[in-house]
Design an enzyme around this catalytic site. Structure first.
Site, mmCIF file in Angstrom:
data_model
loop_
_atom_site.group_PDB
_atom_site.id
_atom_site.type_symbol
_atom_site.label_atom_id
_atom_site.label_comp_id
_atom_site.label_asym_id
_atom_site.label_seq_id
_atom_site.Cartn_x
_atom_site.Cartn_y
_atom_site.Cartn_z
ATOM 1 N N GLN A 95 -18.316 -6.815 -0.578
ATOM 2 C CA GLN A 95 -17.823 -8.010 -1.761
ATOM 3 C C GLN A 95 -17.008 -9.163 -0.952
ATOM 4 O O GLN A 95 -15.885 -9.752 -1.313
ATOM 5 C CB GLN A 95 -15.530 -6.995 -2.212
ATOM 6 N N HIS A 153 0.526 -1.453 -0.462
ATOM 7 C CA HIS A 153 -0.450 -0.167 -0.121
ATOM 8 C C HIS A 153 0.811 1.019 0.457
ATOM 9 O O HIS A 153 0.333 2.736 -0.406
ATOM 10 C CB HIS A 153 -0.975 0.030 1.261
HETATM 11 O O1 PAF Z 1 -8.595 -4.232 -3.130
HETATM 12 C C1 PAF Z 1 -8.851 -3.953 -2.004
HETATM 13 O O2 PAF Z 1 -8.432 -3.509 -1.478
HETATM 14 C C2 PAF Z 1 -10.351 -4.245 -2.517
HETATM 15 O O3 PAF Z 1 -10.746 -4.716 -2.891
HETATM 16 C C3 PAF Z 1 -10.769 -2.097 -3.116
HETATM 17 C C4 PAF Z 1 -10.523 -1.701 -4.014
HETATM 18 C C5 PAF Z 1 -10.810 -0.573 -1.700
HETATM 19 C C6 PAF Z 1 -12.850 -2.060 -3.347
HETATM 20 O O4 PAF Z 1 -12.600 -1.916 -1.825
#
Ligand code: PAF
Length: 283
Positions: free
Chosen positions: A63, A39
């Site tokens: 998700q 990140h």
């Molecule tokens: O890759 C991720 O961390 C997640 O899928 C995202 C893009 C932040 C969407 O919740």
């Protein structure tokens, strides 16, 4: 730059207005928190390509499937905010579920066919959840660019498709996967691995590179190279979900390799599902 922490849309708008008034070019880095070096590399890229970086931190319930790890997904907001500040981001947007999905919220963005193959076949609805939250984050932030890691390569393809199809005015940037020195792709879920599994985990990338090299040098037909990779991972104790050679944009299967393609893998080590991918170029 001092970090502004916004916990709801109203505060986010205030912070974004200040950036707009100062004429800043803004990069959005969407995350689910539990931030790691991967990140940080996305935030660094944001600072190279824009003047100010907004990092969203939100574990998106939409998700995760009913039997997935939503409840135990690592949450460490204080530590994440420190990292975001140290990395030089301007704004951290860490909304509540109610802020993004208020009472009565009932719409969703379909990720279409791209969202139903590969990861989507094993995780039904996952990419619709990603497409919905990313669309909301993009529309709330209206950044000039948004950065996503190539580690989740299918996610990157889905987001590019949604942004193009829905005319969302943002440039999507894919950033290279950051790896541990032994090759394991950085992921917040690596923390689930036992120490034994952690030792085996780099074999996923090692296998990808072996299979990729056999394909790019035309040493084996694609199907045979893939079958050899699956056999190798299975013998090591992995439960392979897929190991596939796909077109870089459409993610449709490639039976005969020409110039470039993506090799994508998903496999379970114990209870942890790992995914990884590499680009294959002809050599
Ligand atoms: O890759 C991720 O961390 C997640 O899928 C995202 C893009 C932040 C969407 O919740």
């Amino acid at each position: 730059m001092q970090l502004t922490v916004s916990r709801d849309a109203e505060n986010l708008q205030k912070a974004l207005l200040e950036l707009a008034q100062a004429g800043r070019r803004v990069a959005l880095v969407p995350t689910m928190g539990a931030l790691h070096a991967g990140h940080m590399s996305l935030i660094r890229l944001g600072l190279e390509l824009a003047d100010a970086v907004v990092v969203s931190i939100f574990v998106n319930p939409k998700q995760f499937g009913p039997n997935e790890d939503f409840a135990r997904y690592p949450r460490m907001l204080e530590a994440d905010l420190r990292k975001v500040e140290e990395a030089g981001a301007a704004v951290a947007y860490a909304p509540s579920v109610e802020d993004l999905y208020p009472q009565g919220f009932d719409s969703s963005v379909s990720a279409g066919e791209l969202g139903r193959i590969l990861e989507g076949a094993s995780r039904p609805g996952h990419f619709d959840g990603v497409a919905t939250v990313v669309t909301k984050l993009l529309l709330r932030t209206l950044p000039h660019i948004a950065i996503f890691g190539e580690k989740d390569y299918q996610q990157l393809c889905v987001i590019r498709r949604v942004v193009a199809d829905l005319d969302i005015p943002v440039e999507i940037i894919g950033a290279p996967t950051l790896r541990a020195p032994d090759g394991l792709a950085m992921s917040s879920r690596n923390g689930y691995l036992s120490s034994e599994e952690r030792q085996l985990a780099p074999k996923l990338y090692e296998t990808l590179t072996h299979v990729g090299s056999a394909i790019s040098k035309n040493e084996l037909p694609v199907a045979k190279a893939l079958a050899a990779g699956v056999a190798q991972l299975t013998s090591l104790g992995y439960k392979v979900d897929y190991l596939e050679l796909r077109d870089e944009d459409s993610l449709q299967p490639i039976e005969r390799f020409k110039d470039s393609a993506r090799l994508l893998v998903a496999a379970k080590l114990g209870n942890t599902r790992l995914i990884d991918n590499i680009v294959i170029l002809s050599s």
